[in-house]
Design a protein around this motif. Structure first.
Motif, short mmCIF file in Angstrom:
data_model
loop_
_atom_site.label_atom_id
_atom_site.label_comp_id
_atom_site.label_asym_id
_atom_site.label_seq_id
_atom_site.Cartn_x
_atom_site.Cartn_y
_atom_site.Cartn_z
N GLU A 1 38.71 45.63 35.83
CA GLU A 1 39.72 44.68 35.71
C GLU A 1 40.07 44.12 37.23
O GLU A 1 40.29 43.30 37.45
CB GLU A 1 40.72 44.81 34.72
CG GLU A 1 41.50 43.69 34.54
CD GLU A 1 42.62 43.82 33.59
OE1 GLU A 1 43.76 43.06 33.46
OE2 GLU A 1 42.53 44.78 32.69
N LEU A 2 40.38 45.31 37.60
CA LEU A 2 41.19 45.16 39.09
C LEU A 2 40.26 44.24 40.09
O LEU A 2 40.75 43.65 41.06
CB LEU A 2 41.60 46.46 39.65
CG LEU A 2 42.31 46.59 41.03
CD1 LEU A 2 43.48 45.81 40.79
CD2 LEU A 2 42.47 48.09 41.53
N GLU B 1 40.25 37.30 43.25
CA GLU B 1 41.53 36.05 43.27
C GLU B 1 42.07 35.95 44.74
O GLU B 1 42.43 35.28 45.35
CB GLU B 1 42.37 36.03 42.16
CG GLU B 1 41.63 35.70 40.97
CD GLU B 1 40.51 34.32 40.99
OE1 GLU B 1 41.07 33.37 41.67
OE2 GLU B 1 39.55 34.62 40.49
N LEU B 2 42.73 37.44 44.98
CA LEU B 2 43.51 37.73 46.04
C LEU B 2 42.78 37.22 47.27
O LEU B 2 43.17 36.66 48.15
CB LEU B 2 44.01 39.27 46.20
CG LEU B 2 45.14 39.68 45.11
CD1 LEU B 2 45.26 41.07 45.04
CD2 LEU B 2 46.31 38.90 45.31
N GLU B 3 41.36 37.69 47.30
CA GLU B 3 40.46 37.46 48.47
C GLU B 3 40.27 36.10 48.69
O GLU B 3 40.13 35.33 49.78
CB GLU B 3 39.39 38.40 48.46
CG GLU B 3 39.78 39.77 48.88
CD GLU B 3 38.46 40.84 48.91
OE1 GLU B 3 38.73 41.82 49.59
OE2 GLU B 3 37.35 40.17 48.63
N ARG B 4 40.13 35.42 47.58
CA ARG B 4 39.64 34.12 47.58
C ARG B 4 41.03 33.05 48.09
O ARG B 4 40.97 32.23 49.00
CB ARG B 4 39.42 33.25 46.39
CG ARG B 4 39.03 31.78 46.29
CD ARG B 4 38.06 31.63 44.94
NE ARG B 4 38.59 31.96 43.58
CZ ARG B 4 37.79 31.63 42.38
NH1 ARG B 4 36.77 31.02 42.62
NH2 ARG B 4 38.40 32.16 41.36
N ASN C 1 41.32 48.86 44.58
CA ASN C 1 41.70 48.11 45.51
C ASN C 1 42.07 46.66 44.92
O ASN C 1 41.47 46.05 44.39
CB ASN C 1 40.62 47.70 46.67
CG ASN C 1 41.09 46.87 47.77
OD1 ASN C 1 42.25 46.75 48.24
ND2 ASN C 1 39.92 46.55 48.42
N PRO C 2 43.43 46.30 45.29
CA PRO C 2 44.76 47.08 45.80
C PRO C 2 45.08 48.31 45.02
O PRO C 2 44.90 48.20 44.04
CB PRO C 2 45.62 46.19 46.13
CG PRO C 2 45.60 45.11 44.91
CD PRO C 2 43.88 45.01 44.75
N ALA C 3 45.44 49.36 45.67
CA ALA C 3 46.15 50.46 44.94
C ALA C 3 47.29 50.00 44.31
O ALA C 3 47.40 50.64 43.33
CB ALA C 3 46.51 51.56 46.03
N VAL C 4 48.09 49.45 44.91
CA VAL C 4 49.33 48.75 44.30
C VAL C 4 48.93 47.27 44.54
O VAL C 4 49.10 46.69 45.73
CB VAL C 4 50.50 49.07 44.78
CG1 VAL C 4 51.72 48.50 43.74
CG2 VAL C 4 50.67 50.76 44.60
N VAL C 5 49.11 46.51 43.17
CA VAL C 5 48.91 45.04 43.30
C VAL C 5 50.44 44.62 43.91
O VAL C 5 51.53 44.85 43.26
CB VAL C 5 48.65 44.41 42.12
CG1 VAL C 5 48.55 42.88 42.15
CG2 VAL C 5 47.33 44.92 41.71
N GLY D 1 51.07 38.12 43.02
CA GLY D 1 50.69 37.45 41.78
C GLY D 1 51.08 38.02 40.59
O GLY D 1 52.00 38.57 40.61
N PRO D 2 50.68 37.54 39.41
CA PRO D 2 50.99 37.83 38.07
C PRO D 2 50.88 39.49 37.80
O PRO D 2 51.42 39.90 37.12
CB PRO D 2 49.99 36.97 36.93
CG PRO D 2 48.77 36.61 37.92
CD PRO D 2 49.56 36.46 39.60
N ARG D 3 49.92 40.29 38.35
CA ARG D 3 50.13 41.50 38.33
C ARG D 3 50.60 42.25 39.24
O ARG D 3 50.49 43.82 39.36
CB ARG D 3 48.41 41.83 38.18
CG ARG D 3 47.51 41.25 37.04
CD ARG D 3 48.20 41.31 35.60
NE ARG D 3 48.23 42.68 35.36
CZ ARG D 3 47.24 43.43 34.55
NH1 ARG D 3 45.99 42.76 34.39
NH2 ARG D 3 47.51 44.56 34.28
N ALA D 4 51.56 41.73 39.88
CA ALA D 4 52.43 42.54 40.89
C ALA D 4 52.82 43.84 40.45
O ALA D 4 53.61 43.88 39.09
CB ALA D 4 53.39 41.73 41.46
#
Length: 322
Positions: A82-83, A89-92, A150-154, A157-160
């Motif tokens: 899932e990560l 999305e983070l890279e996009r 990756n990321p180890a800690v978001v 975004g919504p999953r922070a």
């Protein structure tokens, strides 16, 4: 009550029976030449990708995965997958071209051999996840096993705040915090952490590449318990009987010789690495990439990766019978 192997055979048979046409890429002979090739980088693998299967077939893949892992291991494996969607999305958003390689369904499954045979296996792998299983008779080998994050800690975004491999980091920090100054000087083997796990995706793990650090025999009771918990954090990803057999192998190899080594900063959020090493296994954890927000973890069995020890016993027994 079905055994782990019986449940695994049933799950693999159902999956194989569901694969038709191009999806038959998900089935290969057990002795296929690339059986021991693996990687934790993004990109295609031998087998069939989850993205190319229908929802029912994907459920069968995950049911097979669940037979090899504990409830904790299954949940973590799903979170690793899932990560990859979160990373996409983070890279996009950042405009990084690599976002196209990230996808929660870019994971490839392959069943090796006939699940009804004495010897067979299967694997599921993709970016930051490798579960490689070998079945010999009624015994299961579950390594190499790689989980990454990756990321180890978001951080946005919504999953922070989401940290998939939290226990793997915290367990080592707990142990480090229990060591006195003299013990720390032995356990912390370098001020700078390596850029990745030392054994990488080698088919055969070389324990000599992994630092030793401090031995369990030089720890006090509470410290030994913390080291055991850290080892079990990795072994207990596997289904209970598989994890129990792995722990018995660790104990038989000599707990006093079991070692813990740390490299890099002890400050949270800074690059760090640790290794666990016994006579029969090793574990590596590395968090250095992407400003120390990118974790790689691996569990290797020095005798039993790819079921090598079980296969040797099987072949010796077959030779003896003849």
């Amino acid at each position: 009550m079905l055994t782990t192997v019986q449940r695994m055979r049933e799950a693999a048979r159902r999956l194989c029976d569901s694969l038709h046409g191009a999806a038959r890429r998900g089935v290969a002979p057990f002795d296929v030449g690339d059986r021991r090739e693996w990687t934790y980088l993004p990109g295609p693998r031998p087998g069939v990708a989850l993205v190319d299967l229908d929802p029912g077939q994907r459920e069968l893949v995950m049911a097979l995965l669940d037979t090899a892992l504990s409830s904790t291991g299954s949940r973590t494996a799903r979170e690793v997958m899932e990560l990859d969607g979160v990373l996409r999305e983070l890279e996009r958003e950042r405009g990084a071209s690599s976002w196209r390689e990230r996808h929660p369904l870019h994971y490839w499954v392959r069943v090796l051999g006939d699940p009804e045979a004495d010897v067979w296996g299967w694997s599921l792998g993709g970016h930051h996840l490798t579960v490689a299983v070998t079945v010999v008779g009624d015994r299961v080998a579950a390594t190499p096993q790689f989980f990454g994050a990756n990321p180890a800690v978001v951080r946005e975004g919504p999953r922070a705040g989401w940290q998939v491999l939290r226990a793997e980091e915290q367990g080592a920090r707990d142990l480090l915090g229990l060591l006195d100054a003299d013990q720390r000087r032995v356990a912390v083997v370098a001020d700078e952490a390596p850029s990745d796990i030392a054994t990488r995706h080698d088919p055969v793990a070389d324990a000599a590449l992994v630092p030793r650090g401090i031995a369990m025999g030089d720890l006090e009771r509470g410290q030994r318990a913390a080291l055991e918990r850290l080892v079990r954090c990795y072994l207990d990803r596997a289904a209970e009987p598989v994890a129990a057999a792995a722990w018995t192998s660790v104990v038989d190899g000599g707990l006093a010789e079991l070692t813990f080594a740390w490299s890099g900063s002890t400050e949270v959020g800074r690059p760090h690495y640790y290794a666990l090493r016994g006579s029969s296994f090793l574990v590596e954890y590395d968090n250095t990439q992407d400003d120390a927000n990118h974790v790689h973890t691996v569990w290797r069995d020095l005798r039993g990766d790819w079921g090598e020890d079980l296969l040797a016993q099987h072949h010796a027994s077959a030779t003896h019978r003849h």
